[in-house]
Design a protein around this motif. Structure first.
Motif, PDB file in Angstrom:
ATOM      1  N   MET A  97       0.827  -1.214   0.000  1.00 30.51           N
ATOM      2  CA  MET A  97       0.000   0.000   0.000  1.00 30.51           C
ATOM      3  C   MET A  97       0.861   1.265   0.000  1.00 30.51           C
ATOM      4  N   GLU A  98       1.988   1.248   0.759  1.00 26.76           N
ATOM      5  CA  GLU A  98       2.809   2.447   0.878  1.00 26.76           C
ATOM      6  C   GLU A  98       3.359   2.890  -0.477  1.00 26.76           C
ATOM      7  N   ASN A  99       3.670   1.925  -1.338  1.00 30.91           N
ATOM      8  CA  ASN A  99       4.156   2.267  -2.670  1.00 30.91           C
ATOM      9  C   ASN A  99       3.085   3.002  -3.466  1.00 30.91           C
ATOM     10  N   LYS A 100       1.844   2.570  -3.320  1.00 34.43           N
ATOM     11  CA  LYS A 100       0.750   3.231  -4.038  1.00 34.43           C
ATOM     12  C   LYS A 100       0.455   4.611  -3.455  1.00 34.43           C
ATOM     13  N   ILE A 101       0.641   4.767  -2.148  1.00 35.18           N
ATOM     14  CA  ILE A 101       0.478   6.079  -1.529  1.00 35.18           C
ATOM     15  C   ILE A 101       1.511   7.047  -2.099  1.00 35.18           C
ATOM     16  N   GLU A 102       2.728   6.568  -2.268  1.00 40.85           N
ATOM     17  CA  GLU A 102       3.782   7.397  -2.858  1.00 40.85           C
ATOM     18  C   GLU A 102       3.430   7.772  -4.292  1.00 40.85           C
ATOM     19  N   GLN A 103       2.899   6.790  -5.059  1.00 45.59           N
ATOM     20  CA  GLN A 103       2.474   7.082  -6.430  1.00 45.59           C
ATOM     21  C   GLN A 103       1.380   8.138  -6.447  1.00 45.59           C
ATOM     22  N   LEU A 104       0.404   7.992  -5.534  1.00 46.94           N
ATOM     23  CA  LEU A 104      -0.698   8.951  -5.475  1.00 46.94           C
ATOM     24  C   LEU A 104      -0.188  10.337  -5.100  1.00 46.94           C
ATOM     25  N   SER A 105       0.709  10.415  -4.125  1.00 50.37           N
ATOM     26  CA  SER A 105       1.261  11.706  -3.712  1.00 50.37           C
ATOM     27  C   SER A 105       1.965  12.400  -4.878  1.00 50.37           C
ATOM     28  N   LYS A 106       2.695  11.629  -5.667  1.00 55.23           N
ATOM     29  CA  LYS A 106       3.397  12.179  -6.830  1.00 55.23           C
ATOM     30  C   LYS A 106       2.396  12.685  -7.870  1.00 55.23           C
ATOM     31  N   ILE A 107       1.338  11.907  -8.118  1.00 59.23           N
ATOM     32  CA  ILE A 107       0.319  12.315  -9.083  1.00 59.23           C
ATOM     33  C   ILE A 107      -0.375  13.593  -8.621  1.00 59.23           C
ATOM     34  N   LEU A 108      -0.674  13.682  -7.330  1.00 56.29           N
ATOM     35  CA  LEU A 108      -1.332  14.879  -6.788  1.00 56.29           C
ATOM     36  C   LEU A 108      -0.451  16.117  -6.973  1.00 56.29           C
ATOM     37  N   LYS A 109       0.844  15.980  -6.743  1.00 51.38           N
ATOM     38  CA  LYS A 109       1.754  17.110  -6.889  1.00 51.38           C
ATOM     39  C   LYS A 109       1.835  17.577  -8.345  1.00 51.38           C
ATOM     40  N   GLU A 110       1.715  16.616  -9.278  1.00 48.07           N
ATOM     41  CA  GLU A 110       1.848  16.953 -10.701  1.00 48.07           C
ATOM     42  C   GLU A 110       0.540  17.450 -11.314  1.00 48.07           C
ATOM     43  N   SER A 145     -15.340  -2.090 -11.884  1.00 44.55           N
ATOM     44  CA  SER A 145     -15.076  -2.459 -13.276  1.00 44.55           C
ATOM     45  C   SER A 145     -14.264  -1.417 -14.030  1.00 44.55           C
ATOM     46  N   TYR A 146     -14.222  -0.178 -13.559  1.00 46.09           N
ATOM     47  CA  TYR A 146     -13.542   0.882 -14.304  1.00 46.09           C
ATOM     48  C   TYR A 146     -12.032   0.759 -14.185  1.00 46.09           C
ATOM     49  N   LYS A 147     -11.372   0.592 -15.308  1.00 48.15           N
ATOM     50  CA  LYS A 147      -9.916   0.546 -15.301  1.00 48.15           C
ATOM     51  C   LYS A 147      -9.390   0.793 -16.706  1.00 48.15           C
ATOM     52  N   THR A 148      -8.411   1.699 -16.795  1.00 46.66           N
ATOM     53  CA  THR A 148      -7.757   1.979 -18.065  1.00 46.66           C
ATOM     54  C   THR A 148      -6.245   1.884 -17.845  1.00 46.66           C
ATOM     55  N   ASP A 149      -5.484   2.104 -18.900  1.00 48.36           N
ATOM     56  CA  ASP A 149      -4.028   1.987 -18.800  1.00 48.36           C
ATOM     57  C   ASP A 149      -3.421   2.999 -17.838  1.00 48.36           C
ATOM     58  N   ASN A 150      -4.077   4.152 -17.677  1.00 44.14           N
ATOM     59  CA  ASN A 150      -3.525   5.206 -16.826  1.00 44.14           C
ATOM     60  C   ASN A 150      -4.226   5.264 -15.471  1.00 44.14           C
ATOM     61  N   THR A 151      -4.708   4.109 -14.980  1.00 45.90           N
ATOM     62  CA  THR A 151      -5.452   4.062 -13.725  1.00 45.90           C
ATOM     63  C   THR A 151      -4.620   3.444 -12.603  1.00 45.90           C
ATOM     64  N   LEU A 152      -4.540   4.164 -11.481  1.00 45.92           N
ATOM     65  CA  LEU A 152      -3.942   3.647 -10.259  1.00 45.92           C
ATOM     66  C   LEU A 152      -5.078   3.175  -9.361  1.00 45.92           C
ATOM     67  N   VAL A 153      -5.086   1.896  -9.021  1.00 43.43           N
ATOM     68  CA  VAL A 153      -6.147   1.315  -8.196  1.00 43.43           C
ATOM     69  C   VAL A 153      -5.615   1.046  -6.798  1.00 43.43           C
ATOM     70  N   ILE A 154      -6.319   1.569  -5.798  1.00 40.44           N
ATOM     71  CA  ILE A 154      -5.936   1.354  -4.404  1.00 40.44           C
ATOM     72  C   ILE A 154      -7.140   0.789  -3.670  1.00 40.44           C
ATOM     73  N   ASN A 155      -7.088  -0.478  -3.314  1.00 44.02           N
ATOM     74  CA  ASN A 155      -8.206  -1.147  -2.634  1.00 44.02           C
ATOM     75  C   ASN A 155      -8.031  -1.081  -1.122  1.00 44.02           C
ATOM     76  N   GLU A 156      -8.119   0.127  -0.591  1.00 44.36           N
ATOM     77  CA  GLU A 156      -7.966   0.382   0.837  1.00 44.36           C
ATOM     78  C   GLU A 156      -8.992   1.425   1.261  1.00 44.36           C
ATOM     79  N   PRO A 157      -9.228   1.590   2.574  1.00 39.34           N
ATOM     80  CA  PRO A 157     -10.166   2.615   3.048  1.00 39.34           C
ATOM     81  C   PRO A 157      -9.767   4.000   2.554  1.00 39.34           C
TER      82      PRO A 157
END
Length: 247
Positions: A1-14, A222-234
């Motif tokens: 999960m922490e790796n995806k949090i880092e990815q999300l943080s980077k996407i938010l900054k950009e 069901s929604y998913k594309t090539d540029n989708t980050l999926v995080i299955n957490e609260p």
């Protein structure tokens, strides 16, 4: 999960034009049950011959207003609920200028209570109630203070109806137009706390033409594309770690 949090943080900054599209799962951490999970409202036994969907339909409201309001007040109103980390994180993203709109299927008003300003409520709000005849406005507290199970207007004695979209009723055209425009112009779409099975609302995400999509939901959707980050957490935990914990 922490790796995806880092990815999300980077996407938010950009990203500089973020739109959030959310559903009932956003408010479950505020102790408001969702509609479709194993513990949600639609799977509770009602000890009567109507489904929850029927109980919040326009037909049921017209034919059986007393039963409608018994269910509505018992199962859909949570006046003591408070915003959780998800609501607060989204308000923070708007405050710093990155989040341009919150599009919600929820009717609880918690996004506004958390501080969000540009909130598009696809299904209305329990905080707005109007007399069907004279159109007098009642906020939630005023509506609940009216005597009797059925709230009757203290001005003309007609039924007061909540400004929520019941089954069989259409969405507000202006809200739909603003939601579609916001999604179409976003560079990042965050889909959170929704199963994307309630239409037509769920179809709006298909207007997205931007760079990244982030899906935050405890269950797969069901929604998913090539540029989708999926995080299955609260969602509250995810947004807290990616937004609020960095303050």
């Amino acid at each position: 999960m922490e790796n995806k949090i880092e990815q999300l943080s980077k996407i938010l900054k950009e990203s500089n034009n973020i739109v959030f599209f959310g559903g009932a799962g956003v408010s479950t951490e505020s102790n408001i049950p969702d509609f479709r999970s194993s513990s949600g409202l639609f799977n509770q036994k009602l000890n009567r011959n109507f489904t929850p969907e029927q109980l919040v339909s326009h037909t049921f409201f017209v034919k059986y207003p007393e039963d409608f309001y018994k269910f509505y007040k018992d199962k859909l109103l949570y006046p003591q609920a408070k915003p959780n980390h998800a609501h607060l994180a989204l308000a923070k993203l708007e405050e710093i200028g990155k989040l341009k709109a919150v599009i919600t299927q929820n009717i609880d008003g918690l996004h506004q209570l958390a501080g969000s300003k540009n909130v598009l409520e696809l299904h209305g709000s329990v905080h707005r109630n109007y007399c069907e005849k004279c159109h007098k406005f009642f906020d939630l507290e005023a509506m609940l203070s009216l005597e009797g199970t059925i709230p009757y207007c203290d001005k003309c004695n007609s039924i007061v109806k909540p400004n929520v979209v019941l089954y069989e009723e259409g969405l507000d055209d202006d809200v739909v137009s603003k939601a579609v425009s916001a999604i179409r112009n976003a560079d990042l779409l965050i889909i959170g706390g929704t199963s994307l099975v309630v239409y037509p609302a769920a179809s709006f995400v298909n207007y997205f033409r931007g760079k990244n999509v982030v899906v935050i939901n405890k269950d797969n959707i069901s929604y998913k594309t090539d540029n989708t980050l999926v995080i299955n957490e609260p969602i509250g935990e995810v947004l807290y770690k990616s937004v609020l914990s960095n303050e």
